[in-house]
Design a protein around this motif. Structure first.
Motif, PDB file in Angstrom:
ATOM      1  N   SER A  46       0.851  -1.193   0.000  1.00  0.00           N
ATOM      2  CA  SER A  46       0.000   0.000   0.000  1.00  0.00           C
ATOM      3  C   SER A  46       0.883   1.237   0.000  1.00  0.00           C
ATOM      4  O   SER A  46       2.058   1.182   0.364  1.00  0.00           O
ATOM      5  N   LYS A  47       0.300   2.364  -0.405  1.00  0.00           N
ATOM      6  CA  LYS A  47       1.023   3.618  -0.428  1.00  0.00           C
ATOM      7  C   LYS A  47       0.695   4.452   0.805  1.00  0.00           C
ATOM      8  O   LYS A  47      -0.436   4.452   1.272  1.00  0.00           O
ATOM      9  N   ALA A  48       1.721   5.141   1.297  1.00  0.00           N
ATOM     10  CA  ALA A  48       1.524   5.996   2.464  1.00  0.00           C
ATOM     11  C   ALA A  48       1.061   7.376   2.013  1.00  0.00           C
ATOM     12  O   ALA A  48       1.345   7.796   0.892  1.00  0.00           O
ATOM     13  N   PRO A  49       0.351   8.116   2.874  1.00  0.00           N
ATOM     14  CA  PRO A  49       0.000   9.503   2.542  1.00  0.00           C
ATOM     15  C   PRO A  49       1.259  10.331   2.331  1.00  0.00           C
ATOM     16  O   PRO A  49       2.241  10.180   3.055  1.00  0.00           O
ATOM     17  N   THR A  50       1.247  11.192   1.344  1.00  0.00           N
ATOM     18  CA  THR A  50       2.439  11.983   1.014  1.00  0.00           C
ATOM     19  C   THR A  50       2.661  13.085   2.040  1.00  0.00           C
ATOM     20  O   THR A  50       1.748  13.850   2.347  1.00  0.00           O
ATOM     21  N   MET A  51       3.893  13.148   2.569  1.00  0.00           N
ATOM     22  CA  MET A  51       4.269  14.209   3.499  1.00  0.00           C
ATOM     23  C   MET A  51       5.069  15.264   2.743  1.00  0.00           C
ATOM     24  O   MET A  51       5.775  14.952   1.785  1.00  0.00           O
ATOM     25  N   PRO A  52       4.998  16.521   3.171  1.00  0.00           N
ATOM     26  CA  PRO A  52       5.767  17.591   2.513  1.00  0.00           C
ATOM     27  C   PRO A  52       7.237  17.552   2.926  1.00  0.00           C
ATOM     28  O   PRO A  52       7.769  18.504   3.500  1.00  0.00           O
ATOM     29  N   VAL A  53       7.874  16.437   2.641  1.00  0.00           N
ATOM     30  CA  VAL A  53       9.253  16.206   3.073  1.00  0.00           C
ATOM     31  C   VAL A  53      10.101  15.806   1.873  1.00  0.00           C
ATOM     32  O   VAL A  53       9.695  14.967   1.068  1.00  0.00           O
ATOM     33  N   GLN A  54      11.277  16.423   1.764  1.00  0.00           N
ATOM     34  CA  GLN A  54      12.256  16.004   0.771  1.00  0.00           C
ATOM     35  C   GLN A  54      13.341  15.202   1.492  1.00  0.00           C
ATOM     36  O   GLN A  54      13.991  15.709   2.412  1.00  0.00           O
ATOM     37  N   LEU A  55      13.512  13.960   1.062  1.00  0.00           N
ATOM     38  CA  LEU A  55      14.387  13.012   1.746  1.00  0.00           C
ATOM     39  C   LEU A  55      15.587  12.686   0.864  1.00  0.00           C
ATOM     40  O   LEU A  55      15.429  12.289  -0.288  1.00  0.00           O
ATOM     41  N   SER A  56      16.778  12.849   1.409  1.00  0.00           N
ATOM     42  CA  SER A  56      18.015  12.514   0.697  1.00  0.00           C
ATOM     43  C   SER A  56      18.491  11.140   1.161  1.00  0.00           C
ATOM     44  O   SER A  56      18.600  10.885   2.364  1.00  0.00           O
ATOM     45  N   VAL A  57      18.778  10.250   0.214  1.00  0.00           N
ATOM     46  CA  VAL A  57      19.265   8.903   0.539  1.00  0.00           C
ATOM     47  C   VAL A  57      20.765   8.857   0.273  1.00  0.00           C
ATOM     48  O   VAL A  57      21.205   8.996  -0.870  1.00  0.00           O
ATOM     49  N   GLN A  58      21.534   8.664   1.343  1.00  0.00           N
ATOM     50  CA  GLN A  58      22.989   8.586   1.237  1.00  0.00           C
ATOM     51  C   GLN A  58      23.417   7.135   0.975  1.00  0.00           C
ATOM     52  O   GLN A  58      22.672   6.199   1.255  1.00  0.00           O
ATOM     53  N   SER A 118      22.367  15.549  -5.130  1.00  0.00           N
ATOM     54  CA  SER A 118      21.311  16.307  -5.798  1.00  0.00           C
ATOM     55  C   SER A 118      21.382  17.782  -5.381  1.00  0.00           C
ATOM     56  O   SER A 118      21.620  18.089  -4.205  1.00  0.00           O
ATOM     57  N   PRO A 119      21.170  18.713  -6.323  1.00  0.00           N
ATOM     58  CA  PRO A 119      21.219  20.137  -5.966  1.00  0.00           C
ATOM     59  C   PRO A 119      20.014  20.592  -5.140  1.00  0.00           C
ATOM     60  O   PRO A 119      20.037  21.670  -4.549  1.00  0.00           O
ATOM     61  N   ALA A 120      18.959  19.793  -5.107  1.00  0.00           N
ATOM     62  CA  ALA A 120      17.765  20.165  -4.338  1.00  0.00           C
ATOM     63  C   ALA A 120      18.055  20.100  -2.838  1.00  0.00           C
ATOM     64  O   ALA A 120      18.872  19.299  -2.377  1.00  0.00           O
TER      65      ALA A 120
END
Length: 211
Positions: A46-58, A118-120
């Protein structure tokens, strides 16, 4: 030794070296090319509700033995070997990070999932360690694949660790055939990434995400 003798001797040595070089090239060319294997991200339930979060994966840190595209076979706790003629399509840490990014994107729980560099601007970073990623002997001809990742979520602005969790999974291959061993790797890592995705969303929700 006369000048002519020296010239002849040099010619013989050069011819011998050329012959040896030729043999070496033939030997290398005659070796079968390794098989390359890719793993796939898990199918999330299932999909989770979208949060206003930008996540960087190292890229997760690991031991020198896993800083390779070779596939690990660990016959005992104190010995590491590699399967002959088989490789991952990428270095192990890079492959796991890419699958982690795809899994988190598929969950739908985040505004953006960013790769390293990522530049973001990211709000949180997901980092950690690859503790175990190896096939091992099991009962009879069976092999078991063990995957263990330690994950950390870090708030980028403050450097505060908002969550740490160890994820582990063991999946058994019916035998040592490479296709079956890779299938066990795929299932074990997929289960770990699925659980890591759910934990990441729940932890960031509890951490009062920005936005």
């Amino acid at each position: 030794m006369s000048r002519v003798s020296k010239i002849l001797r040099g010619a013989v040595v050069a011819a011998s070296l050329a012959s040896l070089g030729g043999c070496a090239l033939v030997d290398v060319a005659s070796e079968p090319a390794p098989r390359f294997f890719m793993l796939t991200p898990p199918a999330l339930q299932s999909k989770a509700p979208t949060m206003p979060v930008q996540l960087s994966v190292q890229e997760f840190t690991t031991s020198a033995a896993l800083e390779t595209s070779r596939i690990v076979y660990q016959p005992s706790e104190n010995e590491i070997k590699y399967y002959a003629g088989a490789r991952w399509a990428d270095q192990t840490p890079a492959m796991i990070r890419q699958l982690m990014i795809e899994t988190l994107e598929r969950s739908g729980g985040f505004a953006a999932v960013l790769g390293e560099g990522s530049p973001a601007q990211a709000d949180y970073a997901l980092t950690g360690d690859i503790r175990r990623f190896a096939a091992m002997p099991a009962a009879g001809s069976e092999k078991r694949v063990e995957v263990e990742l330690l994950a950390r979520l870090i708030e980028k602005d403050t450097g505060r660790i908002v969550g740490t969790k160890l994820f582990s999974e063991t999946v058994t291959s019916p035998d040592g055939r490479m296709d079956n061993v890779v299938g066990a790797y795929n299932a074990a890592l997929g289960n770990v990434l699925s659980k890591l995705s759910g934990w990441t969303a729940a932890t960031l929700k509890a951490a009062k995400p920005v936005g």
